[in-house]
Design a protein around this motif. Structure first.
Motif, mmCIF file in Angstrom:
data_model
loop_
_atom_site.group_PDB
_atom_site.id
_atom_site.type_symbol
_atom_site.label_atom_id
_atom_site.label_comp_id
_atom_site.label_asym_id
_atom_site.label_seq_id
_atom_site.Cartn_x
_atom_site.Cartn_y
_atom_site.Cartn_z
ATOM 1 N N PRO A 60 0.803 -1.235 0.000
ATOM 2 C CA PRO A 60 0.000 0.000 0.000
ATOM 3 C C PRO A 60 0.834 1.282 0.000
ATOM 4 O O PRO A 60 1.970 1.301 0.473
ATOM 5 C CB PRO A 60 -0.802 -0.115 1.304
ATOM 6 C CG PRO A 60 -0.033 -1.044 2.163
ATOM 7 C CD PRO A 60 0.655 -1.997 1.242
ATOM 8 N N ILE A 76 -7.825 -3.955 9.766
ATOM 9 C CA ILE A 76 -8.052 -5.129 8.916
ATOM 10 C C ILE A 76 -6.768 -5.933 8.677
ATOM 11 O O ILE A 76 -6.805 -7.132 8.417
ATOM 12 C CB ILE A 76 -8.698 -4.744 7.558
ATOM 13 C CG1 ILE A 76 -9.322 -6.001 6.920
ATOM 14 C CG2 ILE A 76 -7.687 -4.122 6.599
ATOM 15 C CD1 ILE A 76 -10.161 -5.713 5.697
ATOM 16 N N CYS A 77 -5.632 -5.289 8.812
ATOM 17 C CA CYS A 77 -4.383 -5.969 8.450
ATOM 18 C C CYS A 77 -4.022 -7.051 9.465
ATOM 19 O O CYS A 77 -3.753 -6.766 10.625
ATOM 20 C CB CYS A 77 -3.236 -4.980 8.315
ATOM 21 S SG CYS A 77 -1.731 -5.797 7.776
ATOM 22 N N PHE A 79 -1.424 -8.798 9.422
ATOM 23 C CA PHE A 79 0.028 -9.026 9.461
ATOM 24 C C PHE A 79 0.792 -7.858 10.085
ATOM 25 O O PHE A 79 2.012 -7.776 9.962
ATOM 26 C CB PHE A 79 0.530 -9.313 8.039
ATOM 27 C CG PHE A 79 -0.247 -10.416 7.368
ATOM 28 C CD1 PHE A 79 -0.101 -11.731 7.781
ATOM 29 C CD2 PHE A 79 -1.155 -10.139 6.353
ATOM 30 C CE1 PHE A 79 -0.840 -12.750 7.183
ATOM 31 C CE2 PHE A 79 -1.895 -11.150 5.753
ATOM 32 C CZ PHE A 79 -1.740 -12.463 6.165
ATOM 33 N N ALA A 81 1.174 -4.935 9.176
ATOM 34 C CA ALA A 81 2.032 -4.276 8.198
ATOM 35 C C ALA A 81 1.685 -2.811 8.013
ATOM 36 O O ALA A 81 2.384 -2.088 7.310
ATOM 37 C CB ALA A 81 1.954 -5.013 6.860
ATOM 38 N N ILE A 82 0.584 -2.370 8.630
ATOM 39 C CA ILE A 82 0.200 -0.953 8.489
ATOM 40 C C ILE A 82 -0.385 -0.479 9.828
ATOM 41 O O ILE A 82 -1.220 -1.165 10.410
ATOM 42 C CB ILE A 82 -0.782 -0.780 7.289
ATOM 43 C CG1 ILE A 82 -1.126 0.680 7.022
ATOM 44 C CG2 ILE A 82 -2.057 -1.591 7.464
ATOM 45 C CD1 ILE A 82 -1.762 0.908 5.640
ATOM 46 N N CYS A 96 4.164 -7.030 4.787
ATOM 47 C CA CYS A 96 2.936 -6.993 3.979
ATOM 48 C C CYS A 96 2.813 -8.233 3.101
ATOM 49 O O CYS A 96 3.749 -8.629 2.431
ATOM 50 C CB CYS A 96 2.943 -5.730 3.122
ATOM 51 S SG CYS A 96 1.568 -5.644 1.964
ATOM 52 N N HIS A 97 1.623 -8.855 3.123
ATOM 53 C CA HIS A 97 1.362 -10.040 2.293
ATOM 54 C C HIS A 97 0.605 -9.681 1.010
ATOM 55 O O HIS A 97 0.084 -10.567 0.343
ATOM 56 C CB HIS A 97 0.564 -11.080 3.088
ATOM 57 C CG HIS A 97 1.377 -11.816 4.105
ATOM 58 N ND1 HIS A 97 1.435 -13.184 4.159
ATOM 59 C CD2 HIS A 97 2.187 -11.371 5.098
ATOM 60 C CE1 HIS A 97 2.240 -13.553 5.159
ATOM 61 N NE2 HIS A 97 2.689 -12.470 5.754
ATOM 62 N N SER A 98 0.474 -8.413 0.734
ATOM 63 C CA SER A 98 -0.155 -7.965 -0.514
ATOM 64 C C SER A 98 -1.591 -8.453 -0.670
ATOM 65 O O SER A 98 -2.011 -8.795 -1.773
ATOM 66 C CB SER A 98 0.653 -8.443 -1.729
ATOM 67 O OG SER A 98 1.996 -8.096 -1.598
ATOM 68 N N CYS A 99 -2.339 -8.481 0.425
ATOM 69 C CA CYS A 99 -3.703 -9.010 0.319
ATOM 70 C C CYS A 99 -4.672 -7.966 -0.213
ATOM 71 O O CYS A 99 -5.770 -8.285 -0.646
ATOM 72 C CB CYS A 99 -4.176 -9.523 1.681
ATOM 73 S SG CYS A 99 -4.513 -8.216 2.873
ATOM 74 N N GLY A 100 -4.287 -6.712 -0.144
ATOM 75 C CA GLY A 100 -5.153 -5.660 -0.676
ATOM 76 C C GLY A 100 -6.273 -5.234 0.258
ATOM 77 O O GLY A 100 -7.086 -4.375 -0.093
ATOM 78 N N GLY A 101 -6.322 -5.831 1.453
ATOM 79 C CA GLY A 101 -7.407 -5.536 2.392
ATOM 80 C C GLY A 101 -7.486 -4.075 2.781
ATOM 81 O O GLY A 101 -8.567 -3.480 2.793
ATOM 82 N N CYS A 102 -6.343 -3.469 3.068
ATOM 83 C CA CYS A 102 -6.344 -2.074 3.505
ATOM 84 C C CYS A 102 -6.900 -1.156 2.424
ATOM 85 O O CYS A 102 -7.629 -0.211 2.693
ATOM 86 C CB CYS A 102 -4.936 -1.635 3.914
ATOM 87 S SG CYS A 102 -3.682 -1.978 2.671
HETATM 88 S S1 SF4 Z 1 -2.059 -5.216 1.692
HETATM 89 FE FE1 SF4 Z 1 -2.833 -6.557 3.309
HETATM 90 S S2 SF4 Z 1 -0.987 -7.173 4.380
HETATM 91 FE FE2 SF4 Z 1 -0.415 -5.413 3.172
HETATM 92 S S3 SF4 Z 1 -0.696 -3.708 4.556
HETATM 93 FE FE3 SF4 Z 1 -2.613 -3.914 3.418
HETATM 94 S S4 SF4 Z 1 -3.877 -5.177 4.733
HETATM 95 FE FE4 SF4 Z 1 -1.792 -5.395 5.477
#
Ligand code: SF4
Ligand code: SF4
Ligand code: SF4
Ligand code: SF4
Lengths: 284, 301
Positions: A60, A76-77, A79, A81-82, A96-102
């Motif tokens: 992100p 929401i993260c 991991f 990571a934010i 960051c696992h690149s899930c796109g949730g944020c």
């Molecule tokens: S993409 Fe997923 S893992 Fe990476 S910062 Fe956003 S929520 Fe967290």
């Protein structure tokens, strides 16, 4: 047809087997080195690399102008990571696992994505063998996305041989999932057997047919063979310890090119695998 | 307290056999097997497990079919292709990001935490040992490594041990990074092959990246003396100490088959002496004795 060459324990000769099988089959084969932490196959296949691409994974990027510091992204993260601290949004790219949730959760549309470099992917060829490998950037911890990227290059029309990473956790799964056959390479020692058992469990979980190559078959003890019999794991090839083979290997020379009598044995190994895959597809 | 981590980049270089041999030489030390993915050290140490603890990983999505209305939101949002056409979660593909859980309009997705493995506190004939077992096909190996390294340090402190000897994982990825951060020094076991030297270069780079001093020892050196020479030159170039050479010796495999360390197997040999010399170099090295404190040797032997 995808054949993944794996081993629970490292250093059992996985790369030796995969590269020699590719060289024995020759033109038309495709080789993917998915051992991205320590890719070695190119040392034996000696391909000419034609091009290299950087591989990134999305992370992100926050536009502070739009951000209202609502903390939904950090909530929401999974991991860590934010995080949001007063009027700052901190991002820890390596977590960051690149899930796109944020990005989806942000009510202000303040998050876009940028790339974190995972490593590179190389494309090359040698004598009609198509060669692709991934190299993880030193210091990067997440190999599975890079492995998946290398895997996505597999040409379904071709015979694809994959050199998988050692172990039984996520990187191996990324390299084996979806293969038609897993060829396991072990050595007949307590360490070899212990790690083979783990690899067999992994393959069972994925439901892929498998077979065994026993390398340095005359060192150690006989337990591996007894285990293979109990598990009904076919032993498709045994390679005795020979100092000349070990020395050729140490210099990056392949067995099939150095000792022509081995070419046929590796072709035979491939045909045995082919037969198992065909039998299975007609019975399923 | 000091911690040496034995790593190799490439697997199968004899890292674990050497770790076990070092353990036999270091009297007052604590052992740690950080190769949680394919742990082998226990085969030589036959640890007696004193305490066993579950290792809980992150959550994993589970869809409740009774609540799911098949709206497809989860499938659309999942970046790991973990949701099948029948709205079931492929547990192997699920990364545990929880995004589907939060966005399911029917709250149909559960997110239970999963037991990913277990770790143990044990006693061995060479002192206490911390080791672990990661479940098959599990993630989080880095987390488990960090956890057992924390535990082993605590244990060493409690027992008044001055040294932790850690058998590290192969590769340069997540478990390796977790096993070298904050270590006193790395012992890199290399075999004299084109693959060995290639992988060693990447490990040396990693050590530099995390600022942990490295030392190199070539195992099975006589299989390729020129390559051994090249490895040692490369080490010197990268400011990595050269510890010495161990010959190709079937005694390593034979002692492994017997479930013993090199020093517990057969008559004293030249190989044993070489390993002893390497060990002496490790504990006398400047990396293990910063600030010139030289009493370290006496506290561990
Ligand atoms: S993409 Fe997923 S893992 Fe990476 S910062 Fe956003 S929520 Fe967290
Ligand atoms: S969710 Fe969006 S608006 Fe809220 S703190 Fe994060 S970036 Fe800022
Ligand atoms: S988002 Fe929820 S309701 Fe929609 S398909 Fe997925 S599980 Fe079912
Ligand atoms: S938790 Fe994440 S990876 Fe797992 S199914 Fe849901 S969205 Fe996909």
């Amino acid at each position: 047809m995808i054949i993944s060459v794996a081993s629970g324990k490292g250093g059992t000769g996985k790369t030796t087997i995969s590269t020699n099988m590719a060289l024995a089959l020759g033109s038309g084969v495709e080789f993917l080195d998915c051992d991205v932490e320590e890719p070695n196959a190119h040392l034996f296949l000696k391909p000419v690399i034609e091009r290299t691409e950087l591989v990134t994974t999305p992370i992100p990027l926050v536009d502070l102008e739009k951000c209202t510091y609502c903390r939904k992204c950090s909530a929401i993260c999974r991991f860590n990571a934010i995080t949001v601290v007063s009027h700052k949004v901190l991002i820890f790219p390596e977590l960051c696992h690149s899930c796109g949730g944020c990005m989806v959760v942000c009510p202000e549309g303040a998050i876009t994505e940028t790339g974190r470099e995972l490593g590179e992917i190389n494309f090359g060829a040698r004598n009609g063998i198509r060669f692709i490998n991934g190299r993880l950037r030193v210091g990067e911890s997440m190999s599975p996305p890079l492995i998946k990227r290398v895997r996505s290059e597999a040409d379904p029309e071709k015979v694809t041989i994959i050199d998988a990473p050692p172990g039984t956790s996520c990187p191996v799964i990324a390299a084996m999932n979806g293969a038609d056959f897993v060829l396991m390479v072990t050595e007949p020692t307590p360490f070899g057997l212990h790690d083979l058992k783990l690899a067999v469990e992994t393959v069972k979980l994925l439901g892929i047919p498998s077979g065994l190559v026993v390398n340095r078959s005359d060192i150690g003890d006989q337990e591996v063979f007894a285990y293979a019999e109990r598990e009904q794991l076919p032993v498709l090839l045994t390679i005795p310890f020979e100092r000349r083979i070990a020395e050729a290997y140490s210099q990056g020379r392949s067995i099939v090119e150095e000792f022509p009598e081995w070419k046929e044995r590796f072709c035979e190994l491939f045909h045995k695998i082919e037969t198992i895959i065909q039998k299975r597809s007609t019975t399923v | 307290m000091r911690e040496i981590v034995i790593i190799s980049g490439k697997g199968g270089t004899g890292k674990t056999s050497l770790t076990a041999a070092f353990a036999a030489l270091a009297k007052n030390s604590v052992l740690c097997d950080a190769d949680v993915d394919a742990a082998d050290l226990h085969l030589l140490m036959q640890p007696e497990i004193r305490q066993q603890t579950d290792f809980m990983g992150g959550g994993i999505a589970v869809i409740n079919p009774d609540l799911c209305i098949g709206c497809g939101t989860c499938m659309e949002l999942c970046r790991f292709e973990a949701i099948t056409d029948r709205f079931e979660v492929d547990t192997i593909r699920c990364e545990g990001c929880g995004v589907c859980v939060d966005f399911c309009p029917e709250k149909a997705i559960d997110f239970p935490t999963k037991r990913c493995g277990e770790w143990y506190l044990s006693d061995t004939r060479f002192g206490p040992m911390v080791h672990a077992r990661l479940g098959i096909a599990e993630e989080n190996s880095g987390k488990l490594v960090s956890l057992i390294r924390k535990e082993v340090r605590q244990l060493a402190e409690e027992r008044g041990a001055d040294l932790v000897i850690t058998d590290g994982p192969p590769g340069i990825g997540c478990p390796v990074i977790a096993s070298i951060g904050g270590a006193t020094a790395l012992v890199i076991v290399v075999e004299p092959t084109v693959s060995g030297i290639h992988d060693m270069e990447r490990v040396v780079e990693l050590a530099a990246h995390f600022r942990v001093p490295g030392m190199v020892c070539v195992n099975k050196w006589d299989l390729n003396p020129e390559m051994t020479e090249a490895i040692e030159q490369l080490a010197i170039k990268h400011n990595v100490a050269v510890l010495g050479r161990v010959p190709f010796d079937p005694a390593f495999t034979r002692s492994m088959v017997a479930g013993k360390t090199l020093f517990e197997y057969g008559e004293p040999t030249a190989t044993q002496q070489q390993v002893r010399d390497i060990w002496a170099k490790i504990i006398n090295s400047p990396s293990m004795n910063p600030l010139g404190i030289m009493d370290f040797k006496s506290t561990i032997q």
